[in-house]
Design a protein around this motif. Structure first.
Motif, mmCIF file in Angstrom:
data_model
loop_
_atom_site.group_PDB
_atom_site.id
_atom_site.type_symbol
_atom_site.label_atom_id
_atom_site.label_comp_id
_atom_site.label_asym_id
_atom_site.label_seq_id
_atom_site.Cartn_x
_atom_site.Cartn_y
_atom_site.Cartn_z
ATOM 1 N N SER A 126 0.824 -1.213 0.000
ATOM 2 C CA SER A 126 0.000 0.000 0.000
ATOM 3 C C SER A 126 0.853 1.256 0.000
ATOM 4 C CB SER A 126 -0.941 -0.002 1.209
ATOM 5 O OG SER A 126 -0.208 -0.147 2.408
ATOM 6 N N GLY A 127 2.092 1.159 0.471
ATOM 7 C CA GLY A 127 2.964 2.325 0.491
ATOM 8 C C GLY A 127 4.416 1.932 0.666
ATOM 9 N N VAL A 136 2.238 6.284 -1.733
ATOM 10 C CA VAL A 136 1.113 5.455 -1.311
ATOM 11 C C VAL A 136 0.323 5.162 -2.577
ATOM 12 C CG1 VAL A 136 -1.000 5.355 0.062
ATOM 13 C CG2 VAL A 136 1.036 6.492 0.994
ATOM 14 N N THR A 137 0.059 3.884 -2.829
ATOM 15 C CA THR A 137 -0.652 3.534 -4.059
ATOM 16 C C THR A 137 -2.045 4.153 -4.036
ATOM 17 O OG1 THR A 137 -1.413 1.441 -3.124
ATOM 18 C CG2 THR A 137 0.661 1.399 -4.369
ATOM 19 N N PHE A 169 -4.950 3.106 -1.857
ATOM 20 C CA PHE A 169 -4.850 3.244 -0.404
ATOM 21 C C PHE A 169 -4.636 4.677 0.067
ATOM 22 C CE2 PHE A 169 -3.666 -1.177 -1.258
ATOM 23 C CZ PHE A 169 -4.531 -1.825 -0.395
ATOM 24 N N ARG A 170 -4.713 5.649 -0.825
ATOM 25 C CA ARG A 170 -4.495 7.037 -0.428
ATOM 26 C C ARG A 170 -5.617 7.548 0.461
ATOM 27 N NH1 ARG A 170 -2.257 8.928 -6.257
ATOM 28 N NH2 ARG A 170 -0.311 7.776 -6.073
ATOM 29 N N ILE A 175 -1.878 6.115 5.624
ATOM 30 C CA ILE A 175 -0.711 5.248 5.435
ATOM 31 C C ILE A 175 0.570 6.064 5.337
ATOM 32 C CG2 ILE A 175 0.379 3.594 3.855
ATOM 33 C CD1 ILE A 175 -2.554 2.577 3.351
ATOM 34 N N GLY A 176 0.551 7.166 4.599
ATOM 35 C CA GLY A 176 1.732 8.019 4.485
ATOM 36 C C GLY A 176 2.160 8.556 5.841
#
Length: 126
Positions: A49-50, A68-69, A72-73, A77-78
């Motif tokens: 996902s990242g 982050v793909t 999944f943004r 996650i970032g």
């Protein structure tokens, strides 16, 4: 003298020459290059996902890439990847974490995560 442009990864012998050169030069200042590359990879149910990549040099942690793909943004996650970096390098004799970002990328995101802008490079093409 013959100078050639190179794309992609450098030959292992050239990498060794660079590292040896920096290490020897740093010793003249009583420093250690302390160079290492690192990454953190986030997965959700086995799917990446990242990814966060960076380098350490002397007493600084430098963020190279944070992605982050798209799927999944906007799910934190970032931010979690950045927290992992900060936690991992805390109390390990690094004085700063730095990065470069473009205005079309994520300066607001990094500010929200506690980073401060040190300078803005003007884009002459605008």
């Amino acid at each position: 003298m013959d100078i050639k442009y190179n794309e992609g990864k450098l030959d292992e012998n050239i990498c060794k020459l660079i590292n040896k050169g920096f290490t020897e030069y740093d010793k003249t200042f009583d420093l250690s290059p302390n160079y290492k590359e690192f990454s953190f990879i986030a997965k959700e149910n086995g799917e990446i996902s990242g990814v966060f990549t960076g380098k350490c040099l002397h007493d600084e942690v430098k963020i190279s890439d944070l992605i982050v793909t798209e799927k999944f943004r906007r799910k934190g996650i970032g931010s979690e990847l950045l927290k992992c970096v900060e936690k991992h390098f805390k109390n390990k004799n690094y004085t700063s974490i730095s990065l470069t970002t473009y205005d079309f990328q994520a300066p607001k995101f990094y500010e929200k995560c506690g980073f401060k802008c040190e300078f803005v490079r003007e884009n002459k093409r605008k």
